[in-house]
Design a protein around this motif. Structure first.
Motif, PDB file in Angstrom:
ATOM      1  N   SER A  30       0.910  -0.882   0.283  1.00 27.99           N
ATOM      2  CA  SER A  30       0.059  -0.212   0.161  1.00 27.99           C
ATOM      3  C   SER A  30       0.599   0.878  -0.112  1.00 27.99           C
ATOM      4  CB  SER A  30      -0.814  -0.190   1.141  1.00 27.99           C
ATOM      5  OG  SER A  30      -1.419  -0.550   1.011  1.00 27.99           O
ATOM      6  N   PRO A  31       0.961   2.163  -0.876  1.00 31.25           N
ATOM      7  CA  PRO A  31       1.393   3.500  -0.578  1.00 31.25           C
ATOM      8  C   PRO A  31       0.857   4.243   0.909  1.00 31.25           C
ATOM      9  CG  PRO A  31      -0.693   3.834  -2.048  1.00 31.25           C
ATOM     10  CD  PRO A  31      -0.550   2.276  -1.630  1.00 31.25           C
ATOM     11  N   ALA A  32       2.727   4.681   1.112  1.00 28.80           N
ATOM     12  CA  ALA A  32       2.308   5.893   2.194  1.00 28.80           C
ATOM     13  C   ALA A  32       1.234   7.185   1.825  1.00 28.80           C
ATOM     14  CB  ALA A  32       3.260   6.488   2.459  1.00 28.80           C
ATOM     15  N   TYR A  33       1.518   7.200   0.588  1.00 26.66           N
ATOM     16  CA  TYR A  33       0.288   8.006  -0.155  1.00 26.66           C
ATOM     17  C   TYR A  33       0.311   8.482  -1.628  1.00 26.66           C
ATOM     18  CZ  TYR A  33       4.224  11.228  -1.155  1.00 26.66           C
ATOM     19  OH  TYR A  33       5.328  12.200  -1.125  1.00 26.66           O
ATOM     20  N   PHE A  34      -0.495   9.027  -1.895  1.00 25.69           N
ATOM     21  CA  PHE A  34      -0.995   8.502  -3.140  1.00 25.69           C
ATOM     22  C   PHE A  34      -2.000  10.049  -4.166  1.00 25.69           C
ATOM     23  CE2 PHE A  34      -4.040   6.102  -0.948  1.00 25.69           C
ATOM     24  CZ  PHE A  34      -4.974   6.597  -1.539  1.00 25.69           C
ATOM     25  N   ILE A  65      -2.260   7.570   2.937  1.00 19.83           N
ATOM     26  CA  ILE A  65      -3.232   8.055   3.027  1.00 19.83           C
ATOM     27  C   ILE A  65      -3.408   8.516   1.652  1.00 19.83           C
ATOM     28  CG2 ILE A  65      -3.235  10.762   3.572  1.00 19.83           C
ATOM     29  CD1 ILE A  65      -2.841   8.997   6.023  1.00 19.83           C
ATOM     30  N   PRO A  66      -4.622   9.263   0.959  1.00 19.70           N
ATOM     31  CA  PRO A  66      -4.972  10.030  -0.466  1.00 19.70           C
ATOM     32  C   PRO A  66      -4.727  11.401   0.185  1.00 19.70           C
ATOM     33  CG  PRO A  66      -7.073   9.077   1.186  1.00 19.70           C
ATOM     34  CD  PRO A  66      -5.910   8.600   2.080  1.00 19.70           C
ATOM     35  N   LEU A  67      -3.414  12.305  -1.013  1.00 20.16           N
ATOM     36  CA  LEU A  67      -3.614  13.640  -0.406  1.00 20.16           C
ATOM     37  C   LEU A  67      -3.998  14.251  -1.370  1.00 20.16           C
ATOM     38  CD1 LEU A  67       0.613  13.739  -1.281  1.00 20.16           C
ATOM     39  CD2 LEU A  67      -0.978  12.882   0.908  1.00 20.16           C
ATOM     40  N   ASP A  68      -5.094  14.133  -1.273  1.00 16.77           N
ATOM     41  CA  ASP A  68      -6.424  14.955  -2.446  1.00 16.77           C
ATOM     42  C   ASP A  68      -7.662  15.544  -1.179  1.00 16.77           C
ATOM     43  OD1 ASP A  68      -5.780  14.670  -5.213  1.00 16.77           O
ATOM     44  OD2 ASP A  68      -7.556  13.669  -5.603  1.00 16.77           O
ATOM     45  N   GLU A  94       2.166  12.490  10.628  1.00 15.35           N
ATOM     46  CA  GLU A  94       2.180  11.720  11.884  1.00 15.35           C
ATOM     47  C   GLU A  94       1.708  10.405  11.330  1.00 15.35           C
ATOM     48  OE1 GLU A  94       1.117  13.538  14.827  1.00 15.35           O
ATOM     49  OE2 GLU A  94       2.982  14.514  15.607  1.00 15.35           O
ATOM     50  N   ARG A  95       0.778  10.498  10.729  1.00 14.77           N
ATOM     51  CA  ARG A  95       0.138   9.803   9.897  1.00 14.77           C
ATOM     52  C   ARG A  95       0.600   8.959   9.169  1.00 14.77           C
ATOM     53  NH1 ARG A  95      -5.893  11.677   7.956  1.00 14.77           N
ATOM     54  NH2 ARG A  95      -6.154   9.102   7.140  1.00 14.77           N
ATOM     55  N   ILE A  96       1.572   9.398   8.188  1.00 13.66           N
ATOM     56  CA  ILE A  96       2.434   8.293   6.878  1.00 13.66           C
ATOM     57  C   ILE A  96       3.720   7.652   7.915  1.00 13.66           C
ATOM     58  CG2 ILE A  96       3.919   9.025   5.445  1.00 13.66           C
ATOM     59  CD1 ILE A  96       2.790  11.241   3.985  1.00 13.66           C
ATOM     60  N   VAL A  97       3.939   8.206   8.943  1.00 14.95           N
ATOM     61  CA  VAL A  97       5.331   7.774   9.847  1.00 14.95           C
ATOM     62  C   VAL A  97       4.693   6.550  10.466  1.00 14.95           C
ATOM     63  CG1 VAL A  97       6.882   7.721  11.566  1.00 14.95           C
ATOM     64  CG2 VAL A  97       6.633   9.872   9.423  1.00 14.95           C
ATOM     65  N   GLY A 103       2.148   7.156  -6.559  1.00 15.63           N
ATOM     66  CA  GLY A 103       2.261   7.155  -4.936  1.00 15.63           C
ATOM     67  C   GLY A 103       3.622   6.805  -4.691  1.00 15.63           C
ATOM     68  N   THR A 104       3.811   7.063  -3.371  1.00  8.78           N
ATOM     69  CA  THR A 104       5.216   7.027  -2.788  1.00  8.78           C
ATOM     70  C   THR A 104       4.768   5.767  -1.699  1.00  8.78           C
ATOM     71  OG1 THR A 104       6.041   8.876  -2.757  1.00  8.78           O
ATOM     72  CG2 THR A 104       7.182   7.361  -1.181  1.00  8.78           C
ATOM     73  N   TYR A 105       6.141   4.732  -2.235  1.00 14.79           N
ATOM     74  CA  TYR A 105       5.890   3.685  -1.210  1.00 14.79           C
ATOM     75  C   TYR A 105       7.405   3.214  -0.050  1.00 14.79           C
ATOM     76  CZ  TYR A 105       2.364   1.788  -4.648  1.00 14.79           C
ATOM     77  OH  TYR A 105       0.807   1.675  -5.842  1.00 14.79           O
ATOM     78  N   VAL A 106       6.793   3.324   0.748  1.00 11.65           N
ATOM     79  CA  VAL A 106       7.879   2.546   2.130  1.00 11.65           C
ATOM     80  C   VAL A 106       8.675   1.234   1.845  1.00 11.65           C
ATOM     81  CG1 VAL A 106       8.181   2.686   4.782  1.00 11.65           C
ATOM     82  CG2 VAL A 106       6.925   4.339   3.573  1.00 11.65           C
ATOM     83  N   GLY A 107       9.625   1.019   1.760  1.00 12.98           N
ATOM     84  CA  GLY A 107       9.784  -0.433   1.738  1.00 12.98           C
ATOM     85  C   GLY A 107      11.440  -0.385   1.596  1.00 12.98           C
TER      86      GLY A 107
END
Length: 329
Positions: free
Chosen positions: A6-10, A316-319, A308-311, A15-19
């Motif tokens: 799942s993307p951290a935000y998109f 998170i949908p940035l819209d 904080e939610r992303i970390v 989107g950006t992925y942590v890993g």
């Protein structure tokens, strides 16, 4: 496309992925990516806070990623990598690690070197300190090598998308060729005539890219300041990925950055209408990189909540946050 993660935000474009980028790359379909544009941690002798390996370990480590990139690129796709130069440990002699990477990419992974570029950063601070400032033995290191690799000899490319502005002299020549130029035969015997005086919308750029890296007040750094965190210490300027994204891709093509950092590549791809994905191992860098996609006007409280939610691992949908910033204007 990458359903196991799942993307951290998109956004609607990407989107950006942590890993670990190796795991994330492996999850992409083969022959699906148009451009991988990235700036990996450099193989420096002095340890940096964002992570780097010893020069001798570095090449094998980087080739693990490059092998996967080769599988995921489309046949006309490209892999553009920004490498900073380095010195050998304890002596004023240059390391060849970035050139060894290039040679092994071609010899072992069957990439082609489409062209070598050199990024000149006139605002770069004098370095390395020992050899430049203290002992004054060397000139400051202001140029990075930027290798443009391709999967075949014929990658997609259109130089007319990145034409440089004409000089004032060239503008006058185009307006009145007879007044400013008399055709002559070159010593080589080549007669160029006056054909070059045609207005093509700009000049063909050289492979020396002069781009300052001196951002001090953009939305990204403003967001970091508002939240009370440090920005990524090794950001490249937007003009660098912009050049290659425009030249090597079309709208809706897929651009991937495997060492996302502060996500300059994703931000530029979004603006240019490309689909994009960025991979970054550290959640803190990913959380801060979301600030690049926000409009001005968002409160520090809202930015801190987003960070904080992303970390914490939410997707998170940035819209949602873009709408908040519009309402506060």
């Amino acid at each position: 496309m990458i359903d196991a993660f799942s993307p951290a935000y998109f956004t609607q474009k990407g989107g950006t992925y942590v890993g670990d980028s190796r795991e994330l790359l492996a999850a992409l379909p083969d022959n699906s990516v148009n451009l991988v544009m990235t700036s990996p941690p450099f193989a420096l002798q002095r340890q940096k806070e964002y992570g780097n390996l010893d020069q001798h370990e570095y090449i094998d480590w980087f080739l693990e990623f490059a092998k996967l990139v080769h599988q995921k690129l489309k046949d006309d796709g490209s892999f553009v990598v920004d490498f900073g130069g380095a010195y050998m440990k304890g002596v004023p002699a240059r390391s060849l690690y970035n050139f060894r990477v290039m040679i092994r990419m071609v010899d072992e992974l069957e990439f082609f070197l489409a062209e070598d570029f050199y990024w000149f950063n006139p605002s770069k601070l004098p370095s390395p300190i020992e050899w430049v400032n203290k002992r004054k033995l060397r000139a400051k290191d202001s140029v990075n090598t930027v290798w443009w690799f391709s999967k075949t000899e014929w990658p997609k490319s259109d130089i007319t998308k990145v034409l440089a502005p004409y000089s004032d002299r060239m503008k006058k020549l185009i307006e009145d060729p007879d007044k400013f130029y008399t055709p002559k035969v070159r010593p080589s015997g080549h007669d160029i005539g006056k054909g070059f005086a045609k207005d093509n919308g700009g000049a063909i750029p050289p492979n020396l890219l002069q781009i300052s890296n001196s951002e001090s007040n953009g939305q990204y750094l403003s967001g970091c300041k508002a939240v009370g965190i440090k920005g990524h210490p090794a950001r490249f300027p937007a003009k660098l990925p912009e050049f290659f994204i425009r030249m090597l891709t079309d709208p809706d093509d897929l651009v991937v950055d495997i060492f996302g950092g502060s996500n300059t590549t994703g931000q530029v791809a979004e603006v240019e209408g490309r689909r994009w994905m960025t991979f970054e191992a550290l959640p803190e860098y990913v959380g801060a990189s979301a600030f690049r996609f926000l409009d001005k006007g968002m409160t520090p409280e809202a930015m801190k909540e987003l960070y904080e939610r992303i970390v914490a691992g939410e997707s998170i949908p940035l819209d949602e946050y873009r709408q908040q910033s519009v309402l506060t204007l």
